[in-house]
Design an enzyme around this catalytic site. Structure first.
Site, mmCIF file in Angstrom:
data_model
loop_
_atom_site.group_PDB
_atom_site.id
_atom_site.type_symbol
_atom_site.label_atom_id
_atom_site.label_comp_id
_atom_site.label_asym_id
_atom_site.label_seq_id
_atom_site.Cartn_x
_atom_site.Cartn_y
_atom_site.Cartn_z
ATOM 1 N N SER A 150 -2.409 -5.493 -11.309
ATOM 2 C CA SER A 150 -1.884 -4.378 -12.084
ATOM 3 C C SER A 150 -1.688 -4.808 -13.545
ATOM 4 O O SER A 150 -2.646 -5.266 -14.167
ATOM 5 C CB SER A 150 -0.589 -3.863 -11.443
ATOM 6 N N ASP A 294 -6.444 3.332 -4.445
ATOM 7 C CA ASP A 294 -5.686 2.766 -5.561
ATOM 8 C C ASP A 294 -5.378 3.819 -6.620
ATOM 9 O O ASP A 294 -6.064 4.844 -6.725
ATOM 10 C CB ASP A 294 -6.515 1.633 -6.187
ATOM 11 N N HIS A 321 -2.835 0.461 -4.365
ATOM 12 C CA HIS A 321 -2.536 -0.403 -5.501
ATOM 13 C C HIS A 321 -2.029 -1.775 -5.052
ATOM 14 O O HIS A 321 -2.335 -2.782 -5.684
ATOM 15 C CB HIS A 321 -1.507 0.272 -6.408
#
Length: 347
Positions: A150, A294, A321
């Site tokens: 991320s 995601d 994610h």
């Protein structure tokens, strides 16, 4: 007969000089877990590393697990402002592969110093922080793998674009190379997939900047997070994930990421971040991880793997994610294969 005897003696001599398997240096399981002769034995692998900034010296928290002279993975957590705790599941996969890995809370995160100064929260300063951590831990191009997830993926890309000569491998997990394209995917693809009435209510609160409304968090948790962040009912989310959420530094998160969960908007400093045109500069072996559900576009991540000079794409068909949790089989087998392939020279 003498010639035959002499030949046998030569062969015997050569065999005796050849190192036998039990004499060759190998990284055994006992070596992997040993703290002997390590400067962090007293603390069980934990180091508070001093970081020099324009605003003075601060300390960041790191913890090494295992020993491997050629395979050391530094983990960059998301957020920004979250913690290493989201990587806790790595304990279930890396040790049996004897991959050394380092947990790390970036400056401002829960286990590290938390200065109250917005000027510190820039990608450029975070890049220099990672470089200082690398030096303090003795990581180099013979052993240093950098895994960013991320926001950590943004930081990993920025670090590699400046310091790839210090690296052995790069792993970009669940992060696109362009925030504007991430925003478009969130608003044009993911948002409209939601129940229209729910999405309309969420967008109305965002337009009114009513982000502290409990209803806003309730709708996101029940209709977005469990679909695109971690595909489990909230009551089944791992304790370590809930801990990193509870430990989040919201000052950093809002300053850089913003309030909205549908992209990075408003005055957030990452709003225009984009390195997609620079990916071709990366020659270090690179693994890019995308997941079907995601918040990031998996097709963009596949494209990224083709843009870098030496890339591989890992697709997690069941993941979101946090695919290190909801698609562990594909995630960890792919990451471990990448590390081992680079280490063996077969990548």
């Amino acid at each position: 007969m003498k010639k035959l005897t002499l030949g046998l003696l030569v062969i015997a001599f050569l065999i005796s000089c050849k190192p036998q398997p039990e004499q060759q240096a190998e990284n055994t399981s006992q070596d992997y877990w040993s703290f002997e002769n390590r400067d962090d034995q007293f603390t069980g692998g934990i180091k508070m590393i001093p970081i020099q900034t324009e605003k003075g010296e601060f300390k960041v928290w790191t913890k090494r697990v295992g020993n491997n002279p050629t395979k050391k993975v530094l983990l960059l957590h998301g957020g920004p402002g979250m913690t290493h705790e989201a990587f806790s599941c790595f304990d279930g996969y890396f040790p049996q592969e004897e991959i050394e890995y380092i947990y790390y809370d970036q400056l401002g995160s829960y286990h590290s110093d938390q200065p109250d100064d917005l000027s510190l929260w820039t990608t450029e300063r975070f890049v220099e922080e990672v470089e200082q951590v690398r030096q303090a831990l003795g990581l180099d191009s013979s052993n240093f793998y950098l895994l960013g997830q991320s926001w950590g993926g943004i930081l990993a890309m920025e670090y590699a674009l400046k310091y790839q000569d210090n690296m052995k491998g790069l792993i970009i997990s669940n992060m696109m190379s362009s925030v504007p394209e991430y925003n478009a995917y969130a608003q044009e693809v993911l948002g409209p997939q939601m129940d229209p009435e729910v999405y309309k209510e969420i967008k109305a609160m965002e337009d009114a900047e009513d982000f502290t409304n409990p209803r806003y968090g309730e709708l996101l948790m029940n209709h977005y997070y469990t679909e695109h962040v971690l595909r489990l009912p909230m009551e089944e989310w791992p304790e370590a994930v809930m801990r990193t959420l509870n430990h989040a530094n919201n000052q950093i998160y809002v300053h850089m990421q913003g309030y909205s969960e549908f992209g990075i908007t408003g005055d957030a400093t990452l709003k225009e971040w984009d390195v997609k045109d620079r990916l071709k500069e990366l020659s270090v072996p690179t693994l890019v991880i995308g997941a079907q559900y995601d918040t990031m576009d998996p097709k963009h991540m596949e494209w990224m793997a083709g843009e870098v000079q030496n890339g591989r794409y890992l697709y997690c068909p069941n993941g979101s994610h946090l695919s290190q949790y909801d698609d562990q089989k594909n995630y960890f087998s792919g990451v471990i294969d990448f590390v081992n392939d680079v280490d063996s020279g077969s990548f």
